[in-house]
Design a protein around this motif. Sequence first.
Motif, PDB file in Angstrom:
ATOM      1  N   VAL A 133       0.869  -1.179   0.000  1.00  0.00           N
ATOM      2  CA  VAL A 133       0.000   0.000   0.000  1.00  0.00           C
ATOM      3  C   VAL A 133       0.900   1.222   0.000  1.00  0.00           C
ATOM      4  CG1 VAL A 133      -1.759   1.316   1.256  1.00  0.00           C
ATOM      5  CG2 VAL A 133      -1.858  -1.190   1.221  1.00  0.00           C
ATOM      6  N   PHE A 134       0.635   2.157  -0.921  1.00  0.00           N
ATOM      7  CA  PHE A 134       1.439   3.371  -0.976  1.00  0.00           C
ATOM      8  C   PHE A 134       0.549   4.553  -1.336  1.00  0.00           C
ATOM      9  CE2 PHE A 134       1.433   1.529  -5.180  1.00  0.00           C
ATOM     10  CZ  PHE A 134       1.434   2.580  -6.074  1.00  0.00           C
ATOM     11  N   GLU A 135       1.043   5.738  -1.064  1.00  0.00           N
ATOM     12  CA  GLU A 135       0.257   6.957  -1.300  1.00  0.00           C
ATOM     13  C   GLU A 135       1.013   7.902  -2.204  1.00  0.00           C
ATOM     14  OE1 GLU A 135      -0.962  11.098  -0.769  1.00  0.00           O
ATOM     15  OE2 GLU A 135       0.938  10.252  -0.067  1.00  0.00           O
ATOM     16  N   LYS A 136       0.277   8.566  -3.094  1.00  0.00           N
ATOM     17  CA  LYS A 136       0.877   9.576  -3.961  1.00  0.00           C
ATOM     18  C   LYS A 136      -0.186  10.601  -4.337  1.00  0.00           C
ATOM     19  CE  LYS A 136       3.763  10.251  -8.072  1.00  0.00           C
ATOM     20  NZ  LYS A 136       4.379   9.612  -9.269  1.00  0.00           N
ATOM     21  N   THR A 196      -4.465   6.870  -2.229  1.00  0.00           N
ATOM     22  CA  THR A 196      -3.858   5.655  -1.694  1.00  0.00           C
ATOM     23  C   THR A 196      -4.060   4.501  -2.678  1.00  0.00           C
ATOM     24  OG1 THR A 196      -4.354   6.398   0.555  1.00  0.00           O
ATOM     25  CG2 THR A 196      -3.772   4.079   0.271  1.00  0.00           C
ATOM     26  N   TYR A 197      -2.967   3.809  -2.966  1.00  0.00           N
ATOM     27  CA  TYR A 197      -2.990   2.695  -3.921  1.00  0.00           C
ATOM     28  C   TYR A 197      -2.664   1.392  -3.200  1.00  0.00           C
ATOM     29  CZ  TYR A 197      -2.721   6.408  -7.421  1.00  0.00           C
ATOM     30  OH  TYR A 197      -2.979   7.522  -8.174  1.00  0.00           O
ATOM     31  N   LYS A 240      -8.278  -0.737   2.291  1.00  0.00           N
ATOM     32  CA  LYS A 240      -7.212   0.183   2.684  1.00  0.00           C
ATOM     33  C   LYS A 240      -6.919   1.260   1.649  1.00  0.00           C
ATOM     34  CE  LYS A 240      -4.769  -3.586   5.090  1.00  0.00           C
ATOM     35  NZ  LYS A 240      -3.514  -4.379   5.114  1.00  0.00           N
ATOM     36  N   ALA A 241      -7.307   1.036   0.403  1.00  0.00           N
ATOM     37  CA  ALA A 241      -6.829   1.888  -0.687  1.00  0.00           C
ATOM     38  C   ALA A 241      -7.977   2.442  -1.528  1.00  0.00           C
ATOM     39  CB  ALA A 241      -5.879   1.089  -1.584  1.00  0.00           C
ATOM     40  N   ASP A 242      -7.701   3.581  -2.180  1.00  0.00           N
ATOM     41  CA  ASP A 242      -8.661   4.165  -3.120  1.00  0.00           C
ATOM     42  C   ASP A 242      -8.672   3.403  -4.443  1.00  0.00           C
ATOM     43  OD1 ASP A 242      -9.287   6.418  -1.381  1.00  0.00           O
ATOM     44  OD2 ASP A 242      -7.310   7.203  -1.897  1.00  0.00           O
TER      45      ASP A 242
END
Length: 368
Positions: free
Chosen positions: A172-175, A179-180, A210-212
Amino acid sequence: MRKFFLFAIIFGLSYTMQGQKYSKEVLDSMYVIVKNTQLKLEKSKRITIMAVGDIMMGTNFPNDSYLPPKGKGPFDDVNSILKQADILFGNLEGTLTDEGENAKRCSDPSKCYSFRSPESFGNYLEETGFDVMSIANNHIGDFGEIGIKNTSKTLKKHKIAYAGVFAKPSAVFEKNGITYGFCAFAPNKDCIKIHNLTNAKEIVQELKQKADIVIVSFHGGAEGTKHTHVPRKTERFYGEDRGDVYRFAHTVIDAGADIVLGHGPHVSRAFEVYQNKFIAYSLGNFCTYSRFNLTGIKGYAPIAEIEIDTDGNFIKGTLHSAKQIDEIYPFIDEKKRALKEIQKLTQEDFPESKLIFEEDGSFTQQKE
C-alpha cells in the motif's frame, strides 16, 4: 477521503468565523484557500497510470559482457512519455543484487538464463519515476533467497513499491493524496500463485479496504509468437500450468481490483474493459538488454497509458508504440507496430469491449 478533507476545511473556516468579524481581505483569502483546494481535488479526479512489460536492464551473469556500455540510460529514449504518468508500473524480470549464486542447474552457464542486474541499476528506475513494480515472475528466484532480499532492499531504497513474493504479497502506498493498493501473482516458485483464486480474492478484498485504487499484476500465459491470443482457459507451456489469465483477471476485478496488468508471454496481447475496469493481458518485453529474443513481434514494446477516475473506472487510453532490437534499449517506433498488433488482437479476442483505436494511439470504449 478527499471529499471529507474539503468538508473539514470549509467546516473549520466556518467555525472560526462564528461570532468573529473579519476584514474583506481576510475573508477573500479564506475563500481562495477553499477554492484552490477544491480545484486541486477536482483535478485529481482523473488518474493517469502508465504500464510497461518486462524490464531487465542488463545482467552480469554469466559474465559482464551482458551488461550495457556505460553512458546511456535504459529509458532515455522513452522518458518523455514515461515521466508524464501519475503512476508508473513495470515488471522487474530478474533481480537487482550484487551477491548470490545462480540457483539454477546449468551445465553450460552461457546457456543458463539467470538475470542478475547490479543494485546500482535501481537508480535508473527511480530517475524515470517508477512508482510500483511486480517481482512475481520466473526470474525473481534466479539467485536464491539473497537475490530476492537484495532486490526488495534496492526497490525500497529507491522508494518503489513492490509485491509478488511470499515475504511481500501486497503493498500500500500513497501519492498525490490518493492511496494505492498493489498485489502481483505468477505460477512460479517463490511467488504468490496465480492459480489460487481464493487467495487472490482475499488479498484484493483486503487491499480494497485500505486503498482508493487497487492495481493487480500477473505474470502468466504461454510464451512466444504462437501464443498472442487469450484462449479463455488454462494455458500450459513446457508442461507447466501458466494459469487461466482470463478467469484470473475477471475474478480479481469482481473482488474489487480497478486495473489489471499482465506480462509473461514475451509478446503483446489484447486489451479488455470488463465491468468498466481495464485489463492488459500482456505488455510483452519492454526494456530487456541482451539474452532476450527480440525478433519480430517480440521486439514490440508497448506503453499503455490509462486514464481512470477515482473510482477506478476506465475513461480512455493511449497506446504509445516503442520498439527494441538486440542490445538496444527501447525507442519510439514511428511505424507504430505495437499499436497495430494490439488493436488487431483486441478486435479479435474481445470485440465485446468495443474499444476503438485511433491512428495516434488513443482509444476509447464505444458506448451503446
